[in-house]
Write a protein that holds these residues in place. Structure first.
Motif, short mmCIF file in Angstrom:
data_model
loop_
_atom_site.label_atom_id
_atom_site.label_comp_id
_atom_site.label_asym_id
_atom_site.label_seq_id
_atom_site.Cartn_x
_atom_site.Cartn_y
_atom_site.Cartn_z
N SER A 25 0.83 -1.21 0.00
CA SER A 25 0.00 0.00 0.00
C SER A 25 0.86 1.26 0.00
O SER A 25 0.52 2.26 -0.65
CB SER A 25 -0.92 0.01 1.23
OG SER A 25 -1.82 -1.08 1.19
N ILE A 26 1.96 1.23 0.72
CA ILE A 26 2.88 2.37 0.73
C ILE A 26 3.44 2.62 -0.67
O ILE A 26 3.54 3.77 -1.13
CB ILE A 26 4.01 2.15 1.75
CG1 ILE A 26 3.44 2.22 3.18
CG2 ILE A 26 5.12 3.19 1.58
CD1 ILE A 26 4.41 1.79 4.25
N LEU A 27 3.76 1.56 -1.38
CA LEU A 27 4.24 1.70 -2.76
C LEU A 27 3.18 2.33 -3.66
O LEU A 27 3.49 3.18 -4.49
CB LEU A 27 4.67 0.34 -3.31
CG LEU A 27 5.93 -0.28 -2.71
CD1 LEU A 27 6.17 -1.66 -3.31
CD2 LEU A 27 7.15 0.63 -2.97
N VAL A 28 1.93 1.93 -3.48
CA VAL A 28 0.83 2.52 -4.25
C VAL A 28 0.70 4.00 -3.93
O VAL A 28 0.51 4.84 -4.82
CB VAL A 28 -0.50 1.78 -3.96
CG1 VAL A 28 -1.68 2.51 -4.59
CG2 VAL A 28 -0.44 0.35 -4.49
N GLY A 29 0.81 4.35 -2.64
CA GLY A 29 0.74 5.75 -2.24
C GLY A 29 1.84 6.60 -2.86
O GLY A 29 1.59 7.72 -3.33
N VAL A 30 3.06 6.06 -2.87
CA VAL A 30 4.19 6.78 -3.46
C VAL A 30 3.96 6.98 -4.96
O VAL A 30 4.24 8.06 -5.51
CB VAL A 30 5.51 6.01 -3.21
CG1 VAL A 30 6.65 6.61 -4.02
CG2 VAL A 30 5.85 6.02 -1.72
N TYR A 31 3.44 5.96 -5.62
CA TYR A 31 3.17 6.06 -7.06
C TYR A 31 2.14 7.15 -7.36
O TYR A 31 2.30 7.93 -8.30
CB TYR A 31 2.69 4.71 -7.59
CG TYR A 31 2.32 4.72 -9.05
CD1 TYR A 31 3.30 4.94 -10.03
CD2 TYR A 31 1.01 4.50 -9.47
CE1 TYR A 31 2.96 4.95 -11.38
CE2 TYR A 31 0.67 4.51 -10.80
CZ TYR A 31 1.65 4.73 -11.75
OH TYR A 31 1.32 4.74 -13.09
N THR A 32 1.07 7.24 -6.53
CA THR A 32 0.06 8.26 -6.77
C THR A 32 0.58 9.67 -6.50
O THR A 32 0.16 10.63 -7.13
CB THR A 32 -1.20 8.00 -5.91
OG1 THR A 32 -0.83 7.89 -4.54
CG2 THR A 32 -1.90 6.73 -6.34
N ILE A 33 1.55 9.79 -5.58
CA ILE A 33 2.19 11.10 -5.35
C ILE A 33 2.92 11.54 -6.62
O ILE A 33 2.85 12.69 -7.05
CB ILE A 33 3.17 11.04 -4.17
CG1 ILE A 33 2.40 10.95 -2.84
CG2 ILE A 33 4.07 12.28 -4.15
CD1 ILE A 33 3.29 10.76 -1.63
N ARG A 34 3.62 10.61 -7.25
CA ARG A 34 4.33 10.92 -8.49
C ARG A 34 3.36 11.35 -9.59
O ARG A 34 3.62 12.28 -10.35
CB ARG A 34 5.13 9.71 -8.95
CG ARG A 34 6.30 9.34 -8.04
CD ARG A 34 7.08 8.18 -8.61
NE ARG A 34 7.66 8.50 -9.90
CZ ARG A 34 8.23 7.61 -10.71
NH1 ARG A 34 8.28 6.33 -10.34
NH2 ARG A 34 8.75 7.99 -11.86
N LEU A 35 2.20 10.67 -9.65
CA LEU A 35 1.20 11.04 -10.65
C LEU A 35 0.66 12.45 -10.39
O LEU A 35 0.46 13.23 -11.33
CB LEU A 35 0.05 10.03 -10.64
CG LEU A 35 0.37 8.62 -11.16
CD1 LEU A 35 -0.83 7.72 -10.98
CD2 LEU A 35 0.78 8.66 -12.64
N LEU A 36 0.43 12.77 -9.13
CA LEU A 36 -0.06 14.11 -8.79
C LEU A 36 0.95 15.19 -9.16
O LEU A 36 0.59 16.24 -9.69
CB LEU A 36 -0.37 14.18 -7.29
CG LEU A 36 -1.81 13.90 -6.86
CD1 LEU A 36 -1.92 13.95 -5.34
CD2 LEU A 36 -2.78 14.90 -7.48
#
Length: 412
Positions: A392-403
């Motif tokens: 889940s932390i990896l998913v969160g980091v990925y969405t930060i990059r998208l933002l």
């Protein structure tokens, strides 16, 4: 088309009541079955295969029938579909109640599968109807209420399941009576949902369901952000399935508490999701606020990992479960609202059904993963919290990059 009514109308309230009762009964029945399977299979040393099979059997119909559900939801009035599925649920759960009293495990598995079939047809319309009954500026708030009432129902359903199963012991007529009562109440409330007209989608019926859903997924893929949102929804519900299987075993074997206190853990998790959902809806105001997405998933991941370090502390487990839920609520509300609002009106139910297909395909893998981890690999429930939390932390980091790249605010 966009709805012209508000969230305070009788029809919207009836929809919330219907969704509430459905979620309550659905989770009550499944958790009662999980507790019974824990008694029959796991505690008696037969391993976690049949225990994991509960999640798999319930979710399989969503994978098999979601494309047909999308067609039905687009072709016919969504209210008519809601009423029809509530009638089917009442029949199925009356049968399940008999199987429960008889402690007929094969019969319960069959009833569980049929419960999944009707739920597969109910799921896309209960969300797809929102843009037809509320104004666009109220859609985020309506989603917040939908998530709140859904998880308040989960709260009551899980709390009741733990309490009644521990109190009833072998007198399984008690949970059976609850199942039948609520199924009838849900049918009655569905008659008062706001009347809607069929969208008249010209797309023809396709017997090959997988080709149909593949076409819908192909359409969604052309909308870059919409596709990422659909994948995020799949991730959210797969995690939820994993936690629903993991928490009872964690409570039984690591915390060594009974069914009632296990139900309280699941209840606090649901409370957290409800609080996070309604807070996200209100903080967004009239907007669909995508900045909540990464923060929510990062928080959920961190608190999941911390559950491993809670050790044998029941109080710490309750607190962390609640906080995990709050983070998850902030994650799911914006992306659910985005899917509903940005899907083309004439294809909305089909797009939501395709999203459900991907979500339930991911969820279908969760019981398999759970069995592999706890069976052949010998992982403890604490280890599962760590693995899912880190992912889940990896998913969160990925969405930060998208933002940061502006991709979650781009509606193309």
């Amino acid at each position: 088309m966009s709805g012209s009514s508000g969230i305070g109308t009788k029809g919207f309230v009836a929809l919330m009541i219907t969704v509430f009762i459905n979620a309550l009964n659905d989770n009550f029945f499944r958790l009662v079955f999980i507790f019974l399977a824990l008694r029959v299979y796991v505690t008696d040393g037969e391993g976690t295969f049949y225990y994991s099979l509960i999640g798999f059997i319930f979710l399989l119909p969503f994978v098999l029938f979601s494309p047909y559900a999308g067609y039905v939801g687009d072709r016919y009035s969504k209210k008519a579909v809601i009423v029809s599925t509530r009638a089917a649920e009442a029949v199925v759960l009356m049968t399940a109640a008999v199987m429960l009293v008889l402690q007929n495990m094969p019969g319960l598995f069959i009833a569980l599968f049929l419960m999944g079939v009707q739920s597969a047809f109910f799921s896309p319309v209960k969300f797809g109807i929102l843009p037809e009954v509320v104004r666009e500026e109220e859609l985020s708030r309506a989603n917040g209420h939908m998530q709140l009432w859904t998880f308040l129902a989960i709260i009551l359903g899980t709390a009741l399941a733990g309490f009644i199963m521990e109190w009833a012991g072998d007198a399984l007529w008690m949970p059976a009576t609850v199942i039948v009562t609520f199924s009838l109440l849900g049918l009655i409330s569905s008659f008062f949902v706001t009347r809607t007209e069929a969208e008249g989608d010209p797309a023809p019926f396709r017997l090959n369901a997988f080709a149909d859903v593949g076409a819908a997924i192909g359409e969604i893929h052309r909308f870059r952000v919409l596709f990422l949102v659909v994948m995020g929804i799949a991730w959210f519900w797969a995690l939820g399935t994993l936690y629903q299987l993991n928490v009872p075993m964690f409570a039984e074997f690591q915390l060594q508490v009974g069914e009632m206190r296990t139900g309280i853990i699941l209840t606090l998790l649901a409370v957290g999701i409800g609080v996070g959902s309604i807070a996200a809806g209100h903080l967004a105001g009239g907007r669909i606020e995508m900045r909540h997405v990464p923060a929510g998933m990062l928080a959920a991941g961190v608190f999941s990992v911390l559950l491993f370090f809670a050790g044998g502390s029941y109080v710490a487990t309750l607190v962390l479960s609640f906080l995990l839920g709050v983070g998850a609520g902030f994650f799911i509300v914006p992306i659910s609202a985005y899917l509903q609002n940005e899907s083309p009106a004439k294809r909305r139910a089909r797009f939501i059904a395709a999203s459900n297909f991907l979500a339930f395909s991911a969820m279908l893998m969760a019981p398999v993963l759970f069995w592999i981890l706890t069976g052949p690999l010998g992982a403890t429930p604490g280890h599962i919290f760590v693995v899912s939390g880190l992912a889940s932390i990896l998913v969160g980091v990925y969405t930060i990059r998208l933002l940061r790249r502006g991709r979650l605010d781009d509606r193309s």
